[in-house]
Design a protein around this motif. Structure first.
Motif, short mmCIF file in Angstrom:
data_model
loop_
_atom_site.label_atom_id
_atom_site.label_comp_id
_atom_site.label_asym_id
_atom_site.label_seq_id
_atom_site.Cartn_x
_atom_site.Cartn_y
_atom_site.Cartn_z
N ILE A 1 -17.08 17.15 -1.46
CA ILE A 1 -17.98 16.53 -2.42
C ILE A 1 -19.03 17.55 -2.88
O ILE A 1 -19.32 17.67 -4.07
CB ILE A 1 -18.65 15.29 -1.81
CG1 ILE A 1 -17.61 14.18 -1.58
CG2 ILE A 1 -19.77 14.78 -2.71
CD1 ILE A 1 -18.16 12.99 -0.84
N TRP A 2 -19.58 18.28 -1.92
CA TRP A 2 -20.58 19.30 -2.23
C TRP A 2 -20.00 20.36 -3.15
O TRP A 2 -20.64 20.78 -4.13
CB TRP A 2 -21.10 19.92 -0.93
CG TRP A 2 -22.06 21.04 -1.11
CD1 TRP A 2 -23.33 20.98 -1.63
CD2 TRP A 2 -21.83 22.43 -0.78
NE1 TRP A 2 -23.90 22.24 -1.63
CE2 TRP A 2 -23.02 23.14 -1.12
CE3 TRP A 2 -20.75 23.11 -0.22
CZ2 TRP A 2 -23.13 24.51 -0.92
CZ3 TRP A 2 -20.88 24.48 -0.03
CH2 TRP A 2 -22.05 25.16 -0.38
N ARG A 3 -18.79 20.82 -2.85
CA ARG A 3 -18.15 21.85 -3.67
C ARG A 3 -17.89 21.34 -5.10
O ARG A 3 -18.11 22.06 -6.07
CB ARG A 3 -16.83 22.28 -3.03
CG ARG A 3 -16.98 23.15 -1.81
CD ARG A 3 -17.51 24.51 -2.17
NE ARG A 3 -16.58 25.25 -3.03
CZ ARG A 3 -16.89 26.35 -3.69
NH1 ARG A 3 -18.12 26.83 -3.62
NH2 ARG A 3 -16.00 26.96 -4.44
N LEU A 4 -17.43 20.12 -5.24
CA LEU A 4 -17.15 19.57 -6.56
C LEU A 4 -18.44 19.40 -7.36
O LEU A 4 -18.45 19.58 -8.59
CB LEU A 4 -16.42 18.24 -6.44
CG LEU A 4 -14.96 18.33 -5.98
CD1 LEU A 4 -14.37 16.94 -5.77
CD2 LEU A 4 -14.11 19.12 -6.98
N VAL A 5 -19.52 19.05 -6.68
CA VAL A 5 -20.81 18.97 -7.37
C VAL A 5 -21.21 20.35 -7.90
O VAL A 5 -21.65 20.49 -9.05
CB VAL A 5 -21.90 18.41 -6.42
CG1 VAL A 5 -23.28 18.57 -7.06
CG2 VAL A 5 -21.64 16.95 -6.10
N LEU A 6 -21.07 21.37 -7.06
CA LEU A 6 -21.40 22.73 -7.50
C LEU A 6 -20.51 23.19 -8.65
O LEU A 6 -20.95 23.95 -9.52
CB LEU A 6 -21.26 23.70 -6.32
CG LEU A 6 -22.26 23.57 -5.17
CD1 LEU A 6 -22.00 24.64 -4.12
CD2 LEU A 6 -23.70 23.68 -5.69
N MET A 7 -19.26 22.74 -8.66
CA MET A 7 -18.34 23.13 -9.72
C MET A 7 -18.53 22.31 -10.99
O MET A 7 -17.85 22.55 -11.99
CB MET A 7 -16.89 22.96 -9.23
CG MET A 7 -16.48 23.95 -8.18
SD MET A 7 -14.76 23.64 -7.65
CE MET A 7 -14.57 24.89 -6.38
N GLY A 8 -19.41 21.33 -10.95
CA GLY A 8 -19.65 20.51 -12.13
C GLY A 8 -18.49 19.61 -12.48
O GLY A 8 -18.21 19.39 -13.66
N ALA A 9 -17.82 19.09 -11.46
CA ALA A 9 -16.65 18.25 -11.72
C ALA A 9 -17.00 16.96 -12.46
O ALA A 9 -16.16 16.37 -13.12
CB ALA A 9 -15.95 17.91 -10.40
N TRP A 10 -18.25 16.53 -12.33
CA TRP A 10 -18.68 15.29 -12.99
C TRP A 10 -19.52 15.55 -14.24
O TRP A 10 -20.04 14.61 -14.84
CB TRP A 10 -19.47 14.43 -12.02
CG TRP A 10 -18.62 13.85 -10.94
CD1 TRP A 10 -17.82 12.74 -11.03
CD2 TRP A 10 -18.45 14.32 -9.60
NE1 TRP A 10 -17.17 12.51 -9.85
CE2 TRP A 10 -17.53 13.46 -8.95
CE3 TRP A 10 -18.98 15.40 -8.89
CZ2 TRP A 10 -17.16 13.64 -7.62
CZ3 TRP A 10 -18.60 15.58 -7.57
CH2 TRP A 10 -17.70 14.71 -6.95
N SER A 11 -19.67 16.80 -14.62
CA SER A 11 -20.49 17.12 -15.79
C SER A 11 -19.63 17.77 -16.86
O SER A 11 -19.03 18.81 -16.62
CB SER A 11 -21.64 18.07 -15.40
OG SER A 11 -21.14 19.28 -14.88
#
Length: 218
Positions: free
Chosen positions: A40-50
């Protein structure tokens, strides 16, 4: 404090009764939780939701504003933004044919999606082996229970036999308790990556089929 100590003692008792298989499943549960939180942390850093900036960049590109498109994703490190920048750069590179530009964009997209999928194979493995470990522990426990029954013969205490059986079944329940959240998390993460991939494909297609004619396709 006493209730906490009682809970710890109960958990320790379950682990002891469950045997090595239950210890392995307990270790897998810790790894699963850590892996889910890390992912979850990695996907946040990768901007998966932006994706708003990348979408705005593509809209500007399609409207013929190449400079505005560049500004919209300048300095952004999300998965979609990286792909959009790579596609626009390839599209504007006069040394690349249209085919070569598309290949370069595809290469970048594959690399970004590969980064987004890191850790998913480990979750898939845990979801597969956790119930198998539980079943193995149950089978071993049942073997021990029936060996004890054979040894005692007609003098076997049904209550003792039942206790051995439910202790053996602990590992099956524990294995499923680990596999179910691991499988749910895996499906969720895969859906996120699939959505990112769909956006990437859409953005790349729009960049190559619309927008300013910055160079002649060779």
């Amino acid at each position: 404090m006493s209730s906490f100590s009682t809970t710890i003692d109960s958990l320790a008792g379950f682990l002891i009764r469950g045997g090595p298989a239950l210890w392995l499943i307990a270790a897998l549960s810790v790894v699963t939780l850590a892996l889910i939180l890390w992912k979850i942390w990695r996907l946040v850093l990768m901007g998966a939701w932006s994706g708003a900036a990348s979408r705005a960049a593509v809209e500007a590109w399609c409207a013929g504003d190449a400079n505005g498109a560049d500004r919209a994703v300048a300095g952004r490190s999300s998965l979609r933004a990286r792909l959009v920048r790579a596609a626009m750069a390839a599209r504007q590179d006069a040394t690349l044919t249209d085919s070569a530009a598309r290949e370069e964009t595809t290469r970048v997209a594959k690399a970004e999606l590969s980064r987004a999928r890191v850790g998913l194979r480990a979750l898939e493995l845990i979801a597969t082996i956790a119930p198998l470990l539980g079943l193995l522990g149950t089978v071993l426990g049942m073997i021990e229970a029936f060996q004890a029954l054979q040894t005692t013969g007609s003098r076997a205490d049904p209550a003792v036999l039942a206790g051995g059986i439910w202790e053996a079944l602990l590992t099956t329940a524990a294995g499923m308790a680990v596999a179910i959240p691991a499988s749910m998390a895996l499906t969720w993460f895969e859906s996120i990556v699939d959505r990112v991939q769909a956006d990437m494909e859409d953005f790349a297609t729009r960049i190559f089929t619309r927008g300013p004619a910055l160079r002649d396709a060779a």
